[in-house]
Motif scaffolding. Structure first.
Motif, short mmCIF file in Angstrom:
data_model
loop_
_atom_site.label_atom_id
_atom_site.label_comp_id
_atom_site.label_asym_id
_atom_site.label_seq_id
_atom_site.Cartn_x
_atom_site.Cartn_y
_atom_site.Cartn_z
N HIS A 268 2.03 -14.05 -9.10
CA HIS A 268 2.96 -13.21 -8.35
C HIS A 268 2.75 -13.39 -6.84
CE1 HIS A 268 4.43 -10.94 -11.83
NE2 HIS A 268 3.19 -11.01 -12.30
N TYR B 290 2.14 -11.09 -4.74
CA TYR B 290 0.98 -10.33 -4.25
C TYR B 290 -0.33 -11.07 -4.52
CZ TYR B 290 1.65 -8.44 -9.02
OH TYR B 290 1.88 -8.28 -10.37
N ASP B 291 -0.37 -11.87 -5.58
CA ASP B 291 -1.55 -12.70 -5.82
C ASP B 291 -1.65 -13.78 -4.75
OD1 ASP B 291 -2.15 -11.36 -8.26
OD2 ASP B 291 -0.64 -12.57 -9.28
N THR C 168 -2.64 -12.23 -1.43
CA THR C 168 -4.06 -11.87 -1.47
C THR C 168 -4.94 -13.09 -1.28
OG1 THR C 168 -3.63 -10.00 -2.95
CG2 THR C 168 -5.87 -10.86 -2.89
N TYR D 137 7.03 -1.94 -8.30
CA TYR D 137 5.65 -2.35 -8.60
C TYR D 137 5.19 -3.48 -7.66
CZ TYR D 137 1.47 -3.66 -11.19
OH TYR D 137 0.18 -3.94 -11.54
N TYR E 275 4.32 -1.95 -4.35
CA TYR E 275 3.04 -1.23 -4.49
C TYR E 275 1.87 -2.21 -4.43
CZ TYR E 275 -0.86 0.56 -7.25
OH TYR E 275 -2.12 0.88 -7.71
N ARG E 276 1.98 -3.31 -5.16
CA ARG E 276 0.88 -4.28 -5.19
C ARG E 276 0.73 -4.98 -3.83
NH1 ARG E 276 -1.36 -5.96 -10.05
NH2 ARG E 276 -2.71 -7.11 -8.62
N GLU F 193 -1.17 -2.59 -1.66
CA GLU F 193 -2.59 -2.56 -2.00
C GLU F 193 -3.30 -3.84 -1.56
OE1 GLU F 193 -4.23 0.20 -3.28
OE2 GLU F 193 -2.28 0.93 -2.57
N ALA F 194 -2.55 -4.96 -1.56
CA ALA F 194 -3.15 -6.23 -1.14
C ALA F 194 -3.48 -6.24 0.35
CB ALA F 194 -2.20 -7.39 -1.47
N TRP G 25 2.30 6.48 -4.14
CA TRP G 25 2.84 5.60 -5.20
C TRP G 25 2.78 6.26 -6.56
CZ3 TRP G 25 5.74 1.63 -3.93
CH2 TRP G 25 5.59 1.08 -2.65
#
Length: 271
Positions: free
Chosen positions: A166, A168-169, A172, A191, A194-195, A198-199, A250
């Motif tokens: 993804h 977000y991966d 990160t 989602y 959100y990720r 958080e990243a 969230w």
């Protein structure tokens, strides 16, 4: 009534629609949205404005076919008219010369980050776009994004193009390798945003998310799109839709996503 000038099925379940709307085109800014009612029996659909042409008087939107109303919208063709097309609504993105900026888009959000990329480039920023999909055949507007960005990084879950995983991966991984962004902006599913938030949180990077809760009138009257941001109730339609992702509650957002699931299923079954 608003006339559809062009319409294309640009990826499975994703449609691009250009309409004749000179008043909206003249006022539109990146990050704003319109509310579409395909016909007199459909519910209201908030959709981010993906592009516009002030001279031609046209507005382009990208939408995901997912429920009864968007299914009806998807059935309309060039030459047909839309029952109601209201906008521009919401606050636009705030742009400045931030430095190096990451824009993250997934699903319909790929179209949503396009005008933001153009505006950020005009401000002199270095623009890196992350375009995410489950597979490369679900990506779209690659050429358009590449024209207005310094770099487009593709993330596909099956690894068919670019990074496997993804966005977000991918982000990160880049941050952990030492890359630095002055700002991150994300448009897409809840989602994913959100990720992304958080990243970036551990790195202290200002992160703006374009919230997409259930919305009815788009004027702050109904309260359906309420969120909790920094402990205060906000309405996505008039206070947003863009908020600091590190200040969004969230848990509240994700718990309210399925509040109308039963009604949506019934509507779909009756279609």
């Amino acid at each position: 009534m608003i006339k559809i000038l062009d319409k294309a099925h640009i990826a499975p379940n994703i449609h691009c629609c250009t309409v004749d709307a000179p008043d909206i085109a003249r006022k539109a800014k990146a990050g704003q949205f319109v509310i579409v009612i395909p016909d007199e029996f459909s519910e209201r659909i908030p959709i981010t404005i993906s592009d516009w042409d002030t001279e031609a008087g046209t507005v382009t939107i990208v939408f995901l076919e997912i429920g009864a109303a968007t299914q009806r919208f998807a059935e309309l063709q060039p030459g047909d008219t839309i029952y109601s097309f209201t906008g521009p609504l919401g606050r636009p993105f705030e742009f400045d010369n931030f430095g190096k900026v990451a824009l993250v888009g997934g699903c319909y959000g790929i179209g949503g980050i396009y005008p933001a990329a153009k505006a950020l480039k005009e401000k002199g920023n270095e623009v890196i776009c992350y375009s995410e999909a489950r597979s490369k055949f679900l990506l779209y507007w690659n050429d358009k994004l590449e024209k207005v960005s310094d770099e487009v990084r593709y993330a596909t879950v099956d690894g068919s193009l670019g990074f496997k995983g993804h966005a977000y991966d991918f982000l990160t991984t880049n941050l952990q390798s030492g890359e630095r962004f002055e700002r991150v902006m994300a448009v897409g599913c809840t989602y994913m945003m959100y990720r992304i938030s958080e990243a970036t949180r551990p790195f202290g990077i200002k992160t703006i998310v374009s919230m997409n809760p259930v919305m009815i009138d788009g004027t702050g009257m109904c309260g359906a799109c309420r969120l909790v941001v920094k402990g205060e109730t906000k309405f996505a339609c008039v206070d947003g839709p863009h908020f600091d992702g590190h200040q969004v509650d969230w848990d509240v957002v994700l718990s309210r996503r399925k509040a109308y699931l039963e009604e949506e299923i019934i509507s779909k079954e009756r279609w």
